[in-house]
Enzyme design. Structure first.
Site, PDB file in Angstrom:
ATOM      1  N   GLY A 135       9.829   9.566  -2.279  1.00 52.14           N
ATOM      2  CA  GLY A 135       8.564   9.693  -1.654  1.00 52.14           C
ATOM      3  C   GLY A 135       9.062  10.550  -0.426  1.00 52.14           C
ATOM      4  N   TYR A 146       5.460  11.047   5.337  1.00 53.22           N
ATOM      5  CA  TYR A 146       5.632  10.865   6.957  1.00 53.22           C
ATOM      6  C   TYR A 146       6.970  10.188   7.195  1.00 53.22           C
ATOM      7  CZ  TYR A 146       1.617  13.349   8.277  1.00 53.22           C
ATOM      8  OH  TYR A 146       0.585  14.233   8.639  1.00 53.22           O
ATOM      9  N   VAL A 175       7.348   5.408  -0.961  1.00 53.95           N
ATOM     10  CA  VAL A 175       6.192   6.091  -1.540  1.00 53.95           C
ATOM     11  C   VAL A 175       4.916   5.177  -0.806  1.00 53.95           C
ATOM     12  CG1 VAL A 175       7.424   6.143  -3.661  1.00 53.95           C
ATOM     13  CG2 VAL A 175       6.016   4.131  -3.242  1.00 53.95           C
ATOM     14  N   ASN A 176       3.820   5.800  -1.103  1.00 54.33           N
ATOM     15  CA  ASN A 176       2.676   5.388  -0.272  1.00 54.33           C
ATOM     16  C   ASN A 176       2.143   4.141  -0.791  1.00 54.33           C
ATOM     17  OD1 ASN A 176       2.407   7.379  -2.308  1.00 54.33           O
ATOM     18  ND2 ASN A 176       0.070   8.050  -1.860  1.00 54.33           N
ATOM     19  N   PRO A 217      -1.023   2.539  -0.146  1.00 50.27           N
ATOM     20  CA  PRO A 217      -2.640   2.324   0.478  1.00 50.27           C
ATOM     21  C   PRO A 217      -3.280   1.258   0.361  1.00 50.27           C
ATOM     22  CG  PRO A 217      -2.809   3.760  -1.696  1.00 50.27           C
ATOM     23  CD  PRO A 217      -1.045   3.275  -1.327  1.00 50.27           C
ATOM     24  N   PHE A 263       0.400  -6.702  16.713  1.00 49.64           N
ATOM     25  CA  PHE A 263       0.671  -7.106  18.195  1.00 49.64           C
ATOM     26  C   PHE A 263       0.092  -5.813  18.923  1.00 49.64           C
ATOM     27  CE2 PHE A 263       2.712 -11.085  19.772  1.00 49.64           C
ATOM     28  CZ  PHE A 263       2.574 -11.801  18.514  1.00 49.64           C
ATOM     29  N   CYS A 319      -0.953   3.175  10.057  1.00 46.78           N
ATOM     30  CA  CYS A 319      -0.534   1.844   9.887  1.00 46.78           C
ATOM     31  C   CYS A 319      -1.206   0.768  10.442  1.00 46.78           C
ATOM     32  CB  CYS A 319       0.891   1.676  10.900  1.00 46.78           C
ATOM     33  SG  CYS A 319       2.350   2.591   9.888  1.00 46.78           S
ATOM     34  N   LYS A 355      -4.108  -0.905   8.399  1.00 44.91           N
ATOM     35  CA  LYS A 355      -3.652  -1.172   6.962  1.00 44.91           C
ATOM     36  C   LYS A 355      -2.769  -2.671   7.482  1.00 44.91           C
ATOM     37  CE  LYS A 355      -0.124   0.834   4.683  1.00 44.91           C
ATOM     38  NZ  LYS A 355       0.610   1.648   4.346  1.00 44.91           N
ATOM     39  N   ARG A 375      -5.383  10.139   9.454  1.00 41.14           N
ATOM     40  CA  ARG A 375      -5.681   8.925   8.767  1.00 41.14           C
ATOM     41  C   ARG A 375      -6.198   8.096   9.832  1.00 41.14           C
ATOM     42  NH1 ARG A 375      -0.087   8.322   5.424  1.00 41.14           N
ATOM     43  NH2 ARG A 375       0.853   9.335   7.391  1.00 41.14           N
TER      44      ARG A 375
HETATM   45  C1  UDX Z   1       2.307   2.960  15.049  1.00 42.02           C
HETATM   46  C2  UDX Z   1       3.546   2.165  15.682  1.00 42.02           C
HETATM   47  O1  UDX Z   1       3.799   2.741  17.124  1.00 42.02           O
HETATM   48  C3  UDX Z   1       4.770   2.390  15.014  1.00 42.02           C
HETATM   49  O2  UDX Z   1       5.721   1.641  15.529  1.00 42.02           O
HETATM   50  C4  UDX Z   1       4.517   2.162  13.509  1.00 42.02           C
HETATM   51  O3  UDX Z   1       5.784   2.232  12.801  1.00 42.02           O
HETATM   52  C5  UDX Z   1       3.463   3.027  12.824  1.00 42.02           C
HETATM   53  O4  UDX Z   1       2.269   2.742  13.707  1.00 42.02           O
HETATM   54  P1  UDX Z   1       1.552   5.515  14.990  1.00 42.02           P
HETATM   55  O5  UDX Z   1       0.348   5.148  14.068  1.00 42.02           O
HETATM   56  O6  UDX Z   1       2.247   6.864  14.770  1.00 42.02           O
HETATM   57  O7  UDX Z   1       2.551   4.512  15.356  1.00 42.02           O
HETATM   58  O8  UDX Z   1       0.828   5.866  16.558  1.00 42.02           O
HETATM   59  P2  UDX Z   1       0.630   5.040  17.905  1.00 42.02           P
HETATM   60  O9  UDX Z   1       1.439   5.964  18.899  1.00 42.02           O
HETATM   61  O10 UDX Z   1       1.546   3.766  17.828  1.00 42.02           O
HETATM   62  O11 UDX Z   1      -0.651   4.840  18.241  1.00 42.02           O
HETATM   63  C6  UDX Z   1      -1.575   4.241  17.344  1.00 42.02           C
HETATM   64  C7  UDX Z   1      -2.863   4.371  17.782  1.00 42.02           C
HETATM   65  O12 UDX Z   1      -3.480   3.494  18.992  1.00 42.02           O
HETATM   66  C8  UDX Z   1      -3.398   5.838  18.034  1.00 42.02           C
HETATM   67  O13 UDX Z   1      -4.670   6.197  17.612  1.00 42.02           O
HETATM   68  C9  UDX Z   1      -3.492   5.992  19.605  1.00 42.02           C
HETATM   69  O14 UDX Z   1      -4.656   6.840  20.095  1.00 42.02           O
HETATM   70  C10 UDX Z   1      -4.145   4.386  19.785  1.00 42.02           C
HETATM   71  N1  UDX Z   1      -3.503   3.977  21.294  1.00 42.02           N
HETATM   72  C11 UDX Z   1      -2.183   3.615  21.407  1.00 42.02           C
HETATM   73  C12 UDX Z   1      -4.352   3.712  22.185  1.00 42.02           C
HETATM   74  O15 UDX Z   1      -5.605   3.724  21.952  1.00 42.02           O
HETATM   75  N2  UDX Z   1      -4.005   3.198  23.420  1.00 42.02           N
HETATM   76  C13 UDX Z   1      -2.759   2.901  23.636  1.00 42.02           C
HETATM   77  O16 UDX Z   1      -2.344   2.542  24.915  1.00 42.02           O
HETATM   78  C14 UDX Z   1      -1.739   3.129  22.755  1.00 42.02           C
HETATM   79  P1  ADP Z   2       4.233   7.491   4.125  1.00 42.30           P
HETATM   80  O1  ADP Z   2       3.327   7.624   5.376  1.00 42.30           O
HETATM   81  O2  ADP Z   2       4.410   5.731   3.730  1.00 42.30           O
HETATM   82  O3  ADP Z   2       5.457   8.192   4.273  1.00 42.30           O
HETATM   83  P2  ADP Z   2       2.978   9.555   2.330  1.00 42.30           P
HETATM   84  O4  ADP Z   2       1.562   9.454   1.581  1.00 42.30           O
HETATM   85  O5  ADP Z   2       2.911  10.330   3.569  1.00 42.30           O
HETATM   86  O6  ADP Z   2       3.228   7.867   2.934  1.00 42.30           O
HETATM   87  O7  ADP Z   2       4.160   9.732   1.423  1.00 42.30           O
HETATM   88  C1  ADP Z   2       4.297   9.183   0.114  1.00 42.30           C
HETATM   89  C2  ADP Z   2       4.812  10.079  -0.700  1.00 42.30           C
HETATM   90  O8  ADP Z   2       5.209   9.281  -1.812  1.00 42.30           O
HETATM   91  C3  ADP Z   2       4.094  11.019  -1.162  1.00 42.30           C
HETATM   92  O9  ADP Z   2       4.434  12.419  -0.905  1.00 42.30           O
HETATM   93  C4  ADP Z   2       3.758  10.614  -2.882  1.00 42.30           C
HETATM   94  O10 ADP Z   2       3.574  12.042  -3.578  1.00 42.30           O
HETATM   95  C5  ADP Z   2       5.062  10.075  -3.024  1.00 42.30           C
HETATM   96  N1  ADP Z   2       5.028   9.383  -4.477  1.00 42.30           N
HETATM   97  C6  ADP Z   2       4.133   8.509  -4.456  1.00 42.30           C
HETATM   98  N2  ADP Z   2       4.227   7.713  -5.796  1.00 42.30           N
HETATM   99  C7  ADP Z   2       5.448   8.451  -6.304  1.00 42.30           C
HETATM  100  C8  ADP Z   2       6.546   8.223  -7.340  1.00 42.30           C
HETATM  101  N3  ADP Z   2       6.020   7.267  -8.404  1.00 42.30           N
HETATM  102  N4  ADP Z   2       7.712   8.874  -7.449  1.00 42.30           N
HETATM  103  C9  ADP Z   2       8.031   9.639  -6.492  1.00 42.30           C
HETATM  104  N5  ADP Z   2       7.158  10.072  -5.306  1.00 42.30           N
HETATM  105  C10 ADP Z   2       5.979   9.425  -5.183  1.00 42.30           C
END
Ligand code: UDX
Ligand code: ADP
Length: 458
Positions: free
Chosen positions: A9, A12, A89-90, A92, A228, A278, A281, A348
């Site tokens: 995978g 991100y 891997v994802n 969703p 949290f 995140c 979800k 997303r």
């Molecule tokens: C988050 C967690 O921080 C990270 O630890 C986890 O692994 C994945 O999810 P991320 O989704 O990249 O990370 O973004 P983050 O910076 O946490 O912001 C999340 C959302 O909350 C954004 O839309 C942001 O704009 C919003 N947010 C954040 C607020 O509206 N107010 C705040 O004070 C902080």
């Molecule tokens: P995350 O945010 O969890 O990293 P992403 O959607 O950005 O999720 O990445 C997940 C990656 O996993 C995608 O690039 C997708 O093509 C890959 N993937 C999904 N299923 C498989 C699989 N069976 N083998 C290898 N890669 C996979």
């Protein structure tokens, strides 16, 4: 001998994490594989046109790619070359059947586990990197350990990196969490992974910041930590509505709340609600877990965090509606920012997407601008092309604002406060409105120019 690492995978999580693992472990080979050929091609591209944008990522990839970091689509070979297998891997949110709209869709994860078992040529450590429901590790262990010859130890190593600061978070994490079975082979596998995170010569994460727990605690901690953080954002947004009604200022309230060391200042910024891959979800997953175990009041409590978030976006549209004389049809609104937060092209679960759809329902002529997220915005809103007022897109905020009735700022990109707001004002229809949902612009300055200004929580 140091164990080599493969990550299945290249998304991100997988891409940036493995780049930093390779940088801090120059004595290990790290291979990142994916079924998506174009994604791997982008990771391998000569001009470093990587598939994701993260500040500092290109520099790390430049340093290690071709030395001890490799990207490939040959998953079988990589699995056979390596002893530690990260799975990123994802997962969703499931959109069908049992748990639809709440539970994680584990089909990619399970397919990956089955392939690992099929191709394995020796004992392997399998590391859950994707966020997974609690007890997935046990299920995976059951699937993998049907193997007659080899033993698989499943660890949970959830990722806490936030987008936009991923490289910094990876290089200097608050903590690294590793969950493993409390057995001799479980302990040995945990030790192997601890070694990876300590880096070559112990130069990466200080040992005391690598926290080890049992597998289920690690899995649950990831969901709880994100819940949290999401709950703090929903809490301050719930206060924001009250501030608007009473004349209090949410930024002042947040500043004072956050000065209490027991609470702390972070994640108290009112805005359009949380987005990203995140938070929603993981909270939904937590809700599903609570329901599964009959903890209905706890499920409802966490569901409230999501409801409050959705409500915030509906509130933005109804305030705009009222401020624009209760009719939005055929008015031009420039949406400044579409990414779910600044410094990322990721869209997303972006609040901007929900708001764009609500405005489209009102037949608003939406002109969307964003420094990084236009390609994703176009994909996300593709189905609006056949509506009476399909959105238009431009990377130039001045083009977006020309002849517009309002600017709706959705993402706190640092370039927005620095724009020439007098020039923007002159090009717009009057009365010209700015709705700053991130409270990042100088409202007094805008009012002096002539704008009507709306904020969140003021
Ligand atoms: C988050 C967690 O921080 C990270 O630890 C986890 O692994 C994945 O999810 P991320 O989704 O990249 O990370 O973004 P983050 O910076 O946490 O912001 C999340 C959302 O909350 C954004 O839309 C942001 O704009 C919003 N947010 C954040 C607020 O509206 N107010 C705040 O004070 C902080
Ligand atoms: P995350 O945010 O969890 O990293 P992403 O959607 O950005 O999720 O990445 C997940 C990656 O996993 C995608 O690039 C997708 O093509 C890959 N993937 C999904 N299923 C498989 C699989 N069976 N083998 C290898 N890669 C996979």
């Amino acid at each position: 001998m140091n164990k080599n690492i493969v990550c299945i995978g290249a998304g991100y999580i997988g891409g940036p994490t493995m780049a930093v693992i390779a940088k801090m472990n120059p004595d290990r080979k790290v291979i990142v594989v994916d079924i998506n050929k174009s994604r791997i091609a982008a990771w391998n591209s000569k001009n470093y046109a990587l598939p994701i944008f993260e500040p500092g990522l290109v520099d790390v990839v430049k340093e290690v790619r071709g030395k001890n970091l490799f990207f490939s689509t040959d998953i079988k070979k990589a699995v056979q070359d390596c002893d530690i297998i990260f799975v990123g891997v994802n997962t969703p949110t499931k959109m069908f059947g049992k748990g639809a709209g709440r539970a994680s869709d584990l089909q990619y994860w399970e397919a990956t586990a089955r392939n690992v078992a099929k191709w394995a040529n020796g004992d392997k450590i399998v590391v859950e990197k994707s966020t997974l429901p609690v007890r997935t590790a046990a299920a995976m262990s059951a699937i993998l350990n049907t193997h007659e010859k080899y033993h698989f130890e499943v660890l949970s190593n959830p990722e806490f990196l936030a987008e936009g600061t991923a490289i910094k978070d990876l290089l200097t994490p608050d903590r690294v969490l590793i969950g493993g079975a409390k057995t001799p082979s479980g302990d040995a596998a945990v030790d192997e992974l601890v070694k990876v995170y300590c880096g070559k010569g112990g130069k990466w994460v200080p040992r005391e910041r690598v926290l080890t727990t049992n597998v289920w605690s690690a899995e649950l901690t990831k969901l709880a930590a994100n819940a949290f953080l999401a709950q703090r954002v929903s809490s301050i947004n719930a206060i924001a509505g009250l501030c608007e009604a009473t004349g209090a200022d949410v930024d002042e309230v947040a500043r004072v709340i956050g000065a209490d060391r027991r609470i702390g200042p972070k994640f108290l910024k009112a805005g359009p609600g949380f987005g990203g891959s995140c938070f929603k979800k993981d909270v939904l997953n937590l809700v599903y877990l609570c329901e599964t175990f009959g903890l209905h009041t706890a499920a409802e409590y966490w569901m409230g965090v999501i409801k409050m978030n959705d409500h915030q976006q509906e509130r933005i549209v109804s305030r705009l509606f009222r401020a624009m004389f209760n009719t939005l049809a055929n008015k031009k609104i420039a949406m400044f920012g579409f990414a779910f937060k600044a410094d990322t092209g990721d869209t997303r679960e972006t609040p901007a997407g929900t708001v764009a759809r609500l405005l489209n329902d009102e037949h608003v002529c939406l002109s969307i601008t964003d420094p990084k997220a236009i390609p994703n915005a176009k994909k996300d809103l593709e189905d609006l092309l056949c509506t009476p007022t399909p959105p238009t897109y431009t990377s130039d905020p001045y083009v977006a604002a020309k002849d517009a009735d309002a600017i709706l700022l959705m993402t706190d990109w640092s370039e927005y406060p620095a724009l020439d707001w007098t020039k923007l004002y002159k090009s717009m229809r009057k009365p010209a409105l700015v709705f700053d949902t991130r409270n990042c612009l100088d409202a007094d300055k805008l009012r002096k120019i002539g704008f009507t200004v709306l904020n969140i929580g003021k």
